[in-house]
Design an enzyme around this catalytic site. Structure first.
Site, PDB file in Angstrom:
ATOM      1  N   GLU A 210       0.666  -1.067  -0.166  1.00 51.38           N
ATOM      2  CA  GLU A 210      -0.027   0.038   0.022  1.00 51.38           C
ATOM      3  C   GLU A 210       0.878   1.311  -0.062  1.00 51.38           C
ATOM      4  OE1 GLU A 210      -2.978   0.816  -0.276  1.00 51.38           O
ATOM      5  OE2 GLU A 210      -3.994  -1.206  -0.432  1.00 51.38           O
ATOM      6  N   GLU A 213       2.188   1.695  -3.489  1.00 48.80           N
ATOM      7  CA  GLU A 213       1.185   2.159  -4.366  1.00 48.80           C
ATOM      8  C   GLU A 213       0.529   3.449  -4.402  1.00 48.80           C
ATOM      9  OE1 GLU A 213      -1.154  -2.214  -4.911  1.00 48.80           O
ATOM     10  OE2 GLU A 213      -2.090  -0.745  -3.939  1.00 48.80           O
ATOM     11  N   GLU A 214       0.660   4.081  -3.114  1.00 47.17           N
ATOM     12  CA  GLU A 214       0.181   5.429  -2.724  1.00 47.17           C
ATOM     13  C   GLU A 214       1.147   6.332  -2.844  1.00 47.17           C
ATOM     14  OE1 GLU A 214      -1.997   5.752   0.739  1.00 47.17           O
ATOM     15  OE2 GLU A 214      -3.546   4.371   0.398  1.00 47.17           O
TER      16      GLU A 214
END
Length: 327
Positions: A210, A213-214
């Site tokens: 995460e 991805e962010e």
């Protein structure tokens, strides 16, 4: 005046399945009157019904449903793996299921789990007439269940929690941590990047994924820092929510954040994050925890992860706890 005499004849009726096992038996009153006995016609009608049921089963080419037994005394049946015809009728499946239930009861099974693909949804309707109820549905299939054991059902309910994981990526050399502001929020507060854990995904893997991805920053898992439990979580369909924050170590530092999910992304000093009003209470509390770790050593705040073998499955699980001091 004509007098009609009625004679009740109790005939012991047996219903057999294709394998010769008794499906149903009982005393059935058959009526005869003085104008002609109705026994023979009733028996003929009964035989026709049994014959029609057998013909439906023969047409489908199926016997009892096959399934996989579990160590709890239940059986799981996946209709996609039973060779069931795609155009099986609801009545034919009902007959087949009835025969199977009799067999499972004779074998002492205490529960039946029935996995029904969406293409065979009519089978779920047929199963409901035998006492099955929905347990859960995922993507292209539903799972129905039926308790066959004594007393009240002891079957477990479906999962009631979703798991969210965030990564606090701490640069120990500068005392800064990676934070983001979500896009399309009514209040743009600093928080640690994160998201929902996928089924079968370890907590640390979720945090690392995460964050990348962010923010575009690569990192590695170091420890678990905190767990928040919240019930009736918004957007979780009335379910409860577990929100886990992990400590990560950065492997890269250049930010290339996702503009579809994030409004802003920065390396912010922990002391500032701990005091600012532009953050959430849990982020501020964890920032203070991380400051304590920087000053006193992370071994005072970390819940380290250790892999241990599972007793029953032989697989491995992850256990998170404070490290045990060595002598």
């Amino acid at each position: 005046m004509t007098v009609y005499h009625t004679l009740y004849i109790y005939s012991y009726i047996y219903i057999y399945n294709m394998a010769g096992r008794v499906l149903l038996s009982g005393l059935k009153p058959l009526v005869c009157g003085s104008k002609g006995c109705q026994v023979r016609s009733s028996v003929r009608g009964f035989r026709r019904a049994v014959t029609a049921s057998r013909q439906r089963l023969r047409a489908e080419g199926n016997k009892a449903l096959t399934g996989t037994a579990d160590r709890f005394g239940g059986v799981t049946v996946n209709l996609e793996q039973t060779g069931l015809s795609e155009d099986v009728s609801e009545d034919s499946f009902s007959d087949l299921l009835q025969e199977s239930l009799i067999q499972w009861k004779a074998e002492g099974k205490v529960a039946v789990w029935l996995r029904v693909p969406i293409s065979l949804s009519r089978c779920a309707a047929a199963a409901s007439t035998h006492g099955f109820s929905f347990h859960h549905a995922i993507n292209d299939h539903a799972v129905l269940c039926l308790w066959l054991g004594a007393g009240e059902s002891r079957l477990p309910g479906f999962a009631t929690h979703q798991v969210g994981v965030a990564g606090a990526v701490v640069d120990e050399s500068s005392g800064k941590v990676l934070v983001v502001q979500d896009k399309n929020k009514t209040k743009n507060a600093w928080k640690f990047p994160g998201g929902l854990s996928d089924p079968g995904e370890n907590i640390g893997v979720t945090a690392v994924r995460e964050v990348f991805e962010e923010t575009g920053v690569r990192s590695e898992f170091k420890s678990l820092l905190s767990i928040r439990q919240q019930h009736n979580h918004p957007g979780a369909f009335g379910m409860s929510d577990m929100y886990i924050i992990c400590r990560l170590r950065p492997l890269t530092y250049n930010i290339d954040f996702c503009t579809q999910e994030c409004l802003r992304c920065e390396w912010l000093h922990l002391s500032e994050l701990a005091l600012t009003d532009h953050t959430t209470p849990i982020t501020s509390r964890v920032a203070k925890l991380l400051l304590h770790g920087l000053e006193e050593g992370f071994e005072h705040i970390d819940l380290a992860m250790e892999e241990l073998p599972a007793v029953y499955s032989g697989m491995f699980y992850q256990l998170y706890h404070r490290k045990i001091p060595t002598a």
